[in-house]
Motif scaffolding. Structure first.
Motif, PDB file in Angstrom:
ATOM      1  N   GLU A  16       0.829  -1.202   0.000  1.00 37.61           N
ATOM      2  CA  GLU A  16       0.000   0.000   0.000  1.00 37.61           C
ATOM      3  C   GLU A  16       0.864   1.253   0.000  1.00 37.61           C
ATOM      4  O   GLU A  16       0.550   2.229  -0.683  1.00 37.61           O
ATOM      5  CB  GLU A  16      -0.925  -0.005   1.215  1.00 37.61           C
ATOM      6  CG  GLU A  16      -2.008  -1.051   1.127  1.00 37.61           C
ATOM      7  CD  GLU A  16      -2.769  -1.213   2.427  1.00 37.61           C
ATOM      8  OE1 GLU A  16      -2.506  -0.462   3.389  1.00 37.61           O
ATOM      9  OE2 GLU A  16      -3.637  -2.104   2.480  1.00 37.61           O
ATOM     10  N   LEU A  17       1.944   1.231   0.757  1.00 37.98           N
ATOM     11  CA  LEU A  17       2.844   2.379   0.788  1.00 37.98           C
ATOM     12  C   LEU A  17       3.507   2.589  -0.567  1.00 37.98           C
ATOM     13  O   LEU A  17       3.622   3.723  -1.032  1.00 37.98           O
ATOM     14  CB  LEU A  17       3.903   2.194   1.878  1.00 37.98           C
ATOM     15  CG  LEU A  17       4.888   3.331   2.051  1.00 37.98           C
ATOM     16  CD1 LEU A  17       4.159   4.624   2.411  1.00 37.98           C
ATOM     17  CD2 LEU A  17       5.905   2.992   3.118  1.00 37.98           C
ATOM     18  N   GLY A  24       1.360   9.203  -5.607  1.00 38.37           N
ATOM     19  CA  GLY A  24       1.726  10.543  -5.150  1.00 38.37           C
ATOM     20  C   GLY A  24       2.706  11.217  -6.091  1.00 38.37           C
ATOM     21  O   GLY A  24       2.602  12.417  -6.368  1.00 38.37           O
ATOM     22  N   THR A  25       3.664  10.468  -6.602  1.00 37.42           N
ATOM     23  CA  THR A  25       4.634  11.025  -7.546  1.00 37.42           C
ATOM     24  C   THR A  25       3.949  11.448  -8.841  1.00 37.42           C
ATOM     25  O   THR A  25       4.218  12.527  -9.372  1.00 37.42           O
ATOM     26  CB  THR A  25       5.736   9.994  -7.835  1.00 37.42           C
ATOM     27  OG1 THR A  25       6.348   9.621  -6.598  1.00 37.42           O
ATOM     28  CG2 THR A  25       6.780  10.554  -8.766  1.00 37.42           C
ATOM     29  N   ILE A  30       1.286  16.163 -12.016  1.00 38.37           N
ATOM     30  CA  ILE A  30       0.087  16.848 -12.509  1.00 38.37           C
ATOM     31  C   ILE A  30      -0.066  18.203 -11.837  1.00 38.37           C
ATOM     32  O   ILE A  30      -0.306  19.220 -12.493  1.00 38.37           O
ATOM     33  CB  ILE A  30      -1.165  15.976 -12.278  1.00 38.37           C
ATOM     34  CG1 ILE A  30      -1.117  14.742 -13.157  1.00 38.37           C
ATOM     35  CG2 ILE A  30      -2.437  16.764 -12.532  1.00 38.37           C
ATOM     36  CD1 ILE A  30      -2.172  13.704 -12.826  1.00 38.37           C
ATOM     37  N   VAL A  31       0.083  18.243 -10.525  1.00 38.37           N
ATOM     38  CA  VAL A  31      -0.091  19.493  -9.783  1.00 38.37           C
ATOM     39  C   VAL A  31       1.000  20.493 -10.159  1.00 38.37           C
ATOM     40  O   VAL A  31       0.722  21.677 -10.369  1.00 38.37           O
ATOM     41  CB  VAL A  31      -0.113  19.232  -8.262  1.00 38.37           C
ATOM     42  CG1 VAL A  31      -0.082  20.528  -7.487  1.00 38.37           C
ATOM     43  CG2 VAL A  31      -1.347  18.432  -7.894  1.00 38.37           C
TER      44      VAL A  31
END
Length: 141
Positions: A16-17, A24-25, A30-31
């Motif tokens: 899961e991590l 997240g990467t 995108i952000v």
């Protein structure tokens, strides 16, 4: 020893991590693109200068590059706003729509107003006797 390592790698938390880091990467890319390619040009159109790297304060023979710091602050604020308005707010609205209200198992003691279990006949705080609450029964006729 190798079986312990294999068990560790196949443990749910590690997988899961790993997925969270990968997602997240990708989300970070995108952000960052949204900030650099959409919001920075909008700020440039409004304010005239989207980047502040050239802002420098000369002190003796050294330079304080406060423009780089300003860029980092503005990037952080834009990223935080994007995360809040485009991720957190919609997520909270979505979870509120699909979540059911939690049923409480506590009530107030009529004497000391402390929280006690609904089925209690004596308050654990003030030791006053309290009438037990009866759960409403749904009778079908």
């Amino acid at each position: 020893m190798l079986s312990g390592f294999k068990k560790f790698l196949l443990r749910g938390n590690v997988l899961e991590l790993a997925v969270a880091v990968i997602i997240g990467t990708a989300f970070n890319a995108i952000v960052q693109s949204l900030v650099k390619d959409v919001f920075a040009p909008l700020l440039a159109a409004i304010g005239g200068q989207p980047h502040f790297e050239k802002l420098v304060l000369k002190v003796g023979s050294g330079e304080i590059k406060y423009g780089v710091f300003l860029n980092a602050v503005f990037s952080f604020l834009i990223v935080a706003a994007v995360i809040y308005f485009f991720v957190i707010t919609p997520y909270e609205k979505l979870t509120a729509r699909f979540s059911s209200p939690e049923e409480t198992t506590l009530r107030e003691c009529p004497e000391c107003l402390s929280e006690i279990p609904k089925a209690a006949v004596r308050c654990s705080h003030c030791t006053a006797q309290v009438a037990p609450l009866t759960e409403p029964t749904s009778e079908t006729h």
